[in-house]
Motif scaffolding. Sequence first.
Motif, PDB file in Angstrom:
ATOM      1  N   ARG A  57      -0.247  -5.935   0.005  1.00  0.00           N
ATOM      2  CA  ARG A  57      -1.475  -5.181  -0.272  1.00  0.00           C
ATOM      3  C   ARG A  57      -1.295  -4.282  -1.495  1.00  0.00           C
ATOM      4  NH1 ARG A  57      -2.142  -5.148   5.445  1.00  0.00           N
ATOM      5  NH2 ARG A  57      -1.131  -3.115   5.688  1.00  0.00           N
ATOM      6  N   GLU A  60      -1.585  -6.496  -4.434  1.00  0.00           N
ATOM      7  CA  GLU A  60      -2.998  -6.881  -4.612  1.00  0.00           C
ATOM      8  C   GLU A  60      -3.764  -5.772  -5.309  1.00  0.00           C
ATOM      9  OE1 GLU A  60      -4.728  -9.845  -1.363  1.00  0.00           O
ATOM     10  OE2 GLU A  60      -3.852  -8.051  -0.438  1.00  0.00           O
ATOM     11  N   ASN A  61      -3.512  -4.523  -4.918  1.00  0.00           N
ATOM     12  CA  ASN A  61      -4.202  -3.388  -5.542  1.00  0.00           C
ATOM     13  C   ASN A  61      -3.873  -3.284  -7.029  1.00  0.00           C
ATOM     14  OD1 ASN A  61      -5.336  -2.684  -3.087  1.00  0.00           O
ATOM     15  ND2 ASN A  61      -3.738  -1.195  -2.579  1.00  0.00           N
ATOM     16  N   GLY A  63      -3.320  -5.891  -8.872  1.00  0.00           N
ATOM     17  CA  GLY A  63      -3.784  -7.104  -9.524  1.00  0.00           C
ATOM     18  C   GLY A  63      -2.701  -8.108  -9.839  1.00  0.00           C
ATOM     19  N   GLU A  66      -2.992 -12.188  -5.172  1.00  0.00           N
ATOM     20  CA  GLU A  66      -4.203 -12.169  -4.361  1.00  0.00           C
ATOM     21  C   GLU A  66      -4.005 -13.071  -3.151  1.00  0.00           C
ATOM     22  OE1 GLU A  66      -7.454 -13.542  -6.687  1.00  0.00           O
ATOM     23  OE2 GLU A  66      -6.732 -15.604  -6.826  1.00  0.00           O
ATOM     24  N   SER A  67      -4.589 -12.670  -2.046  1.00  0.00           N
ATOM     25  CA  SER A  67      -4.484 -13.441  -0.803  1.00  0.00           C
ATOM     26  C   SER A  67      -5.747 -14.275  -0.612  1.00  0.00           C
ATOM     27  CB  SER A  67      -4.308 -12.496   0.392  1.00  0.00           C
ATOM     28  OG  SER A  67      -3.119 -11.758   0.276  1.00  0.00           O
ATOM     29  N   ARG A  68      -5.520 -15.556  -0.302  1.00  0.00           N
ATOM     30  CA  ARG A  68      -6.651 -16.458  -0.056  1.00  0.00           C
ATOM     31  C   ARG A  68      -6.480 -17.093   1.308  1.00  0.00           C
ATOM     32  NH1 ARG A  68      -7.467 -19.743  -5.804  1.00  0.00           N
ATOM     33  NH2 ARG A  68      -7.914 -17.902  -7.109  1.00  0.00           N
ATOM     34  N   VAL A  76      -1.191 -13.977  -9.732  1.00  0.00           N
ATOM     35  CA  VAL A  76      -2.295 -14.127 -10.673  1.00  0.00           C
ATOM     36  C   VAL A  76      -1.976 -13.579 -12.059  1.00  0.00           C
ATOM     37  CG1 VAL A  76      -4.079 -14.133  -8.914  1.00  0.00           C
ATOM     38  CG2 VAL A  76      -3.307 -11.959  -9.867  1.00  0.00           C
TER      39      VAL A  76
END
Length: 369
Positions: A57, A60-61, A63, A66-68, A76
């Motif tokens: 997480r 992800e914050n 960038g 990313e979780s799919r 990414v």
Amino acid sequence: MGVINTASKVPKHIQTATELRRRIRKGEYRSAGRLPPVRVLGGELGVSVNVIQRAVRLLENDGVVESRHGVGVQVVHEDSTRRTPLIFGLVYPYHPRTSFAGTVHCYAEMAMDLRQNYCIVKSSYGDSERERDLVSQFVDTGAEGLMIWPCPGEENEPFFREVSARTPVVFIDRRPKQINCPCVTLDWRRAGRDIILHMARQGFGRVLVLEETLDISSFRELFDAMRTAAAEIGAQERFDFVEMDATSLVEQCQRKLCPSSQVPMQRLGEILEADRYEAMFCVHDEFLDWIYANSELQERYPLQKIASMSNTLPSPRSQAFLRLGVQEWIADHGKLIGKAAELLHEMVYLKSRAAAEYRIRFTTTVRKA
């Protein structure tokens, strides 16, 4: 074995995020590629699935990933992450107010610039506890690797073994025992032998060797090699080894603590008075400058030859010292630190774990006015 320090004050999920970011930077996970499943990562890093999820997480914050749903966690921004310079740590034992500390910083910066990396340089002040704290901070905050110039003594060797199992480490100047890591050191053994042979060829009947009392492996190698060389050529009686704590005075003077030179001056005078020495060796040219060259000892006990040591960025010496024509063995600390940085870079990128020992040779010159 997990790579997360469970004893650290840094939360596990932050350590985990730092480790995952490091792996992405090194190209282990490609753009549009997936990270291993959280259970696999948890097993590799020695943490729970929950810790992995919290670390993801954080990335992800930022960038970075990313979780799919149904796909997993994808990288990414691997390309931009890869361009980020590597950050290394260097821990050395000398007081930061000494002139030699400036030499260490200078060479570390030069070594990092060659590979466009960064190095954070910290002094342990010769304190084993502070040394452990600094190394732990570097590891916990995500340093890619460490160069460690160990403090005197063997207190931290178990700690070093633990750290080297978790992060790339290269030791400088002296190598802790039974640790499977590269070490870059000056060739003290060869220098000791060369000094004895040089003095012997001059034909001096009595040579005073001021043996440094600081108990570190480099000095032990130097003076052991000198004794061995003297024995091999049958000249033991010509070389007189006498203990002298020159390091303490040199370090205090460099830190501008203004210690009295009367005690070491009196001590050296007593030694010179006891025999008819023709030549002298001391590992610290600063000591010879302050205690011998600029005192009454030079006039009372003139010597035909003086030998000492310095480094490739030598401190200025007095005219009285330079007039002595001191033969100096020059330690190339630039090559020392540069080689350590090169090995560490290769360990991070190529995952090299060669436990080789590299020795940097001294050169010799005569300091003149």
